[in-house]
Design a protein around this motif. Structure first.
Motif, PDB file in Angstrom:
ATOM      1  N   PHE A  30      -7.558  -7.890   2.238  1.00 49.69           N
ATOM      2  CA  PHE A  30      -7.678  -7.183   3.668  1.00 49.69           C
ATOM      3  C   PHE A  30      -8.164  -8.064   4.661  1.00 49.69           C
ATOM      4  O   PHE A  30      -8.090  -7.862   6.043  1.00 49.69           O
ATOM      5  CB  PHE A  30      -8.346  -5.858   3.525  1.00 49.69           C
ATOM      6  N   LEU A  31      -9.234  -9.241   4.554  1.00 55.47           N
ATOM      7  CA  LEU A  31      -9.416 -10.016   5.428  1.00 55.47           C
ATOM      8  C   LEU A  31      -8.354 -10.984   5.693  1.00 55.47           C
ATOM      9  O   LEU A  31      -8.723 -11.809   6.773  1.00 55.47           O
ATOM     10  CB  LEU A  31     -10.889 -10.505   5.073  1.00 55.47           C
ATOM     11  N   TYR A  54     -14.006  -1.028   3.155  1.00 49.79           N
ATOM     12  CA  TYR A  54     -15.474  -1.463   3.449  1.00 49.79           C
ATOM     13  C   TYR A  54     -16.400  -0.622   3.520  1.00 49.79           C
ATOM     14  O   TYR A  54     -16.533   0.241   4.474  1.00 49.79           O
ATOM     15  CB  TYR A  54     -15.504  -2.438   4.638  1.00 49.79           C
ATOM     16  N   THR A  55     -17.220  -0.396   2.455  1.00 44.53           N
ATOM     17  CA  THR A  55     -17.959   0.981   2.232  1.00 44.53           C
ATOM     18  C   THR A  55     -19.546   0.704   2.511  1.00 44.53           C
ATOM     19  O   THR A  55     -20.236   1.503   2.279  1.00 44.53           O
ATOM     20  CB  THR A  55     -17.618   1.648   1.092  1.00 44.53           C
ATOM     21  N   ALA A  56     -19.983  -0.436   2.786  1.00 43.49           N
ATOM     22  CA  ALA A  56     -21.302  -0.878   2.937  1.00 43.49           C
ATOM     23  C   ALA A  56     -21.947  -0.402   4.205  1.00 43.49           C
ATOM     24  O   ALA A  56     -21.751  -1.350   5.001  1.00 43.49           O
ATOM     25  CB  ALA A  56     -21.625  -2.194   2.534  1.00 43.49           C
ATOM     26  N   VAL A  57     -22.140   0.784   4.201  1.00 44.99           N
ATOM     27  CA  VAL A  57     -22.449   1.507   5.551  1.00 44.99           C
ATOM     28  C   VAL A  57     -23.446   0.620   6.438  1.00 44.99           C
ATOM     29  O   VAL A  57     -23.406   0.438   7.628  1.00 44.99           O
ATOM     30  CB  VAL A  57     -22.992   2.747   5.591  1.00 44.99           C
ATOM     31  N   ASP A  58     -24.731   0.330   5.814  1.00 44.94           N
ATOM     32  CA  ASP A  58     -25.856  -0.431   6.441  1.00 44.94           C
ATOM     33  C   ASP A  58     -25.351  -1.872   6.777  1.00 44.94           C
ATOM     34  O   ASP A  58     -25.695  -2.203   7.878  1.00 44.94           O
ATOM     35  CB  ASP A  58     -27.099  -0.289   5.859  1.00 44.94           C
ATOM     36  N   MET A  68     -14.337  -4.136  10.548  1.00 43.07           N
ATOM     37  CA  MET A  68     -13.184  -3.530  11.436  1.00 43.07           C
ATOM     38  C   MET A  68     -11.959  -4.228  10.865  1.00 43.07           C
ATOM     39  O   MET A  68     -10.979  -3.320  10.595  1.00 43.07           O
ATOM     40  CB  MET A  68     -13.556  -3.909  12.595  1.00 43.07           C
ATOM     41  N   GLN A  69     -12.042  -5.472  10.363  1.00 39.42           N
ATOM     42  CA  GLN A  69     -10.747  -5.870   9.679  1.00 39.42           C
ATOM     43  C   GLN A  69     -10.358  -5.078   8.580  1.00 39.42           C
ATOM     44  O   GLN A  69      -8.985  -4.612   8.452  1.00 39.42           O
ATOM     45  CB  GLN A  69     -10.717  -7.279   9.317  1.00 39.42           C
ATOM     46  N   ILE A  70     -11.137  -4.787   7.703  1.00 36.90           N
ATOM     47  CA  ILE A  70     -10.898  -4.012   6.387  1.00 36.90           C
ATOM     48  C   ILE A  70     -10.442  -2.465   6.450  1.00 36.90           C
ATOM     49  O   ILE A  70      -9.684  -1.936   6.073  1.00 36.90           O
ATOM     50  CB  ILE A  70     -11.783  -4.321   5.239  1.00 36.90           C
ATOM     51  N   ASN A  71     -11.359  -1.852   7.576  1.00 35.88           N
ATOM     52  CA  ASN A  71     -11.276  -0.450   7.710  1.00 35.88           C
ATOM     53  C   ASN A  71      -9.946  -0.144   8.860  1.00 35.88           C
ATOM     54  O   ASN A  71      -9.658   0.999   8.771  1.00 35.88           O
ATOM     55  CB  ASN A  71     -12.630   0.114   7.860  1.00 35.88           C
ATOM     56  N   GLY A  72     -10.074  -0.977   9.838  1.00 38.29           N
ATOM     57  CA  GLY A  72      -9.223  -0.643  10.870  1.00 38.29           C
ATOM     58  C   GLY A  72      -8.170  -1.376  11.157  1.00 38.29           C
ATOM     59  O   GLY A  72      -7.084  -0.677  11.120  1.00 38.29           O
ATOM     60  N   THR A  73      -8.146  -2.786  11.317  1.00 45.67           N
ATOM     61  CA  THR A  73      -6.871  -3.473  11.719  1.00 45.67           C
ATOM     62  C   THR A  73      -5.991  -3.513  10.486  1.00 45.67           C
ATOM     63  O   THR A  73      -4.640  -3.371  10.727  1.00 45.67           O
ATOM     64  CB  THR A  73      -7.349  -4.970  12.056  1.00 45.67           C
ATOM     65  N   THR A  74      -6.259  -4.086   9.247  1.00 45.38           N
ATOM     66  CA  THR A  74      -5.429  -4.033   8.303  1.00 45.38           C
ATOM     67  C   THR A  74      -4.681  -2.755   7.908  1.00 45.38           C
ATOM     68  O   THR A  74      -3.470  -2.831   7.711  1.00 45.38           O
ATOM     69  CB  THR A  74      -6.261  -4.854   7.121  1.00 45.38           C
ATOM     70  N   PRO A  75      -5.465  -1.885   7.782  1.00 47.21           N
ATOM     71  CA  PRO A  75      -4.689  -0.522   7.446  1.00 47.21           C
ATOM     72  C   PRO A  75      -3.399  -0.300   8.417  1.00 47.21           C
ATOM     73  O   PRO A  75      -2.435   0.349   8.115  1.00 47.21           O
ATOM     74  CB  PRO A  75      -5.856   0.718   7.555  1.00 47.21           C
ATOM     75  N   THR A 121     -15.382   2.162  12.464  1.00 50.13           N
ATOM     76  CA  THR A 121     -14.190   1.222  11.792  1.00 50.13           C
ATOM     77  C   THR A 121     -13.233   2.179  11.103  1.00 50.13           C
ATOM     78  O   THR A 121     -11.784   2.107  11.227  1.00 50.13           O
ATOM     79  CB  THR A 121     -14.558   0.308  10.791  1.00 50.13           C
ATOM     80  N   LYS A 122     -13.651   3.177  10.456  1.00 49.97           N
ATOM     81  CA  LYS A 122     -12.864   4.086   9.763  1.00 49.97           C
ATOM     82  C   LYS A 122     -11.879   5.075  10.954  1.00 49.97           C
ATOM     83  O   LYS A 122     -10.801   5.036  10.442  1.00 49.97           O
ATOM     84  CB  LYS A 122     -13.720   5.067   8.874  1.00 49.97           C
ATOM     85  N   LEU A 123     -12.536   5.242  11.832  1.00 50.11           N
ATOM     86  CA  LEU A 123     -11.868   6.267  12.906  1.00 50.11           C
ATOM     87  C   LEU A 123     -10.463   5.141  13.602  1.00 50.11           C
ATOM     88  O   LEU A 123      -9.464   5.590  13.676  1.00 50.11           O
ATOM     89  CB  LEU A 123     -12.676   6.463  14.200  1.00 50.11           C
ATOM     90  N   GLN A 124     -11.131   3.886  13.740  1.00 51.21           N
ATOM     91  CA  GLN A 124      -9.961   2.906  14.210  1.00 51.21           C
ATOM     92  C   GLN A 124      -8.940   2.760  13.046  1.00 51.21           C
ATOM     93  O   GLN A 124      -7.675   3.041  13.535  1.00 51.21           O
ATOM     94  CB  GLN A 124     -10.347   1.658  14.481  1.00 51.21           C
ATOM     95  N   GLY A 125      -8.959   2.802  11.917  1.00 52.26           N
ATOM     96  CA  GLY A 125      -8.163   2.942  10.845  1.00 52.26           C
ATOM     97  C   GLY A 125      -7.176   4.113  11.130  1.00 52.26           C
ATOM     98  O   GLY A 125      -5.990   4.236  10.825  1.00 52.26           O
TER      99      GLY A 125
END
Length: 268
Positions: A30-31, A54-58, A68-75, A121-125
């Motif tokens: 996804f990157l 991408y689930t590593a919240v911290d 952002m790339q993994i959770n937002g842009t690529t989806p 990022t998840k909301l962006q997705g």
């Protein structure tokens, strides 16, 4: 086809969708979105399941571009491909899209306002998928656990074998979600989509299978079950603490109660 083959939900799905191609980052990174689009063009699926995230919240607070790339842009790019190729998309989102205040339950129509970068990022997705106009089912889920991967129950059990005292946050409310329950719902949806027999239209839905509780409540349950099974635990004391007593790089929502009245009879 399924993206994110090594994740908890995808692993659970693999027990249901036995003839489905599952792709990991070695094939569809996804990157590197071109590898994802290449995989889509090669397989030409009619149903795409995105279980990659991408689930590593911290860590997301410092690795902002990657998250952002993994959770937002690529989806979003996957959604555009699905729109152009008349394919269905099933995507998983999170309770972290909400600001997490109050003690009410969040509906699908509640205003979103994430308080950390992971949620952003998840909301962006979500937004990118909806803006694409593709036939998408977006499932918001919370506090995912399973026999696979890294999750809260595994961490609690490991620490309970190493330490005599554990402090667990007792003011963050949500609902633990077994990845196997999510997989059952998803597999059933896939079956019905294949047969053109779906009662629920594409859209945004909340999934919840357990009662609301705090992380401390969840930990108590985990310890009780471990002791009932004869696990050798070092733990002597499990102590409830506030979020302020356990600071983290990413702020956590205190209210992650997802309202599930809408899809309850549609997917479960």
């Amino acid at each position: 086809m399924v993206f994110g083959k090594n994740g908890q939900v995808a692993t659970a799905l693999s027990h249901h969708l036995t003839e489905t191609p599952f792709l990991g980052s070695d094939t569809a990174n996804f990157l590197e979105p071109l590898s994802v689009l290449k995989s889509l063009e090669l397989i030409k699926p009619k149903i795409v399941i995105n279980a990659s995230a991408y689930t590593a919240v911290d860590k997301a607070e410092s690795e902002r571009d990657a998250a952002m790339q993994i959770n937002g842009t690529t989806p979003g790019l996957i959604a555009n491909w699905c729109k152009e190729n008349d394919a269905y998309l099933i995507h998983y989102s999170t309770d972290y899209v909400f600001q997490g205040d109050g003690d009410h339950s969040w509906t699908e129509d509640s205003p979103t306002n994430p308080i950390n970068w992971y949620g952003t990022t998840k909301l962006q997705g979500e937004n990118a998928i909806r803006e694409s106009g593709c036939k998408a089912y977006i499932f918001r889920i919370s506090w995912v656990y399973s026999p696979w991967g890294n999750n809260f129950p595994k961490t609690i059990l490991r620490l309970a074998k190493e330490r005599e005292n554990l402090n667990i946050v007792n003011d963050q409310w949500g609902a633990p979600t077994d990845a196997r329950d999510v997989a059952k719902v998803t597999a059933n949806l896939v079956k019905n989509l294949t047969k053109n027999n779906v009662s629920a239209a594409p859209g945004l839905y909340h999934l919840r299978f357990e009662d609301f509780q705090t992380w401390y409540d969840f930990a108590v349950r985990i310890i009780e079950q471990a002791r009932a099974k004869g696990e050798g635990l070092t733990l002597k004391s499990l102590n409830p603490i506030s979020s302020e007593q356990f600071p983290t790089p990413a702020k956590r929502p205190k209210n992650s109660r997802l309202d599930t009245k809408h899809p309850k009879n549609l997917f479960t």
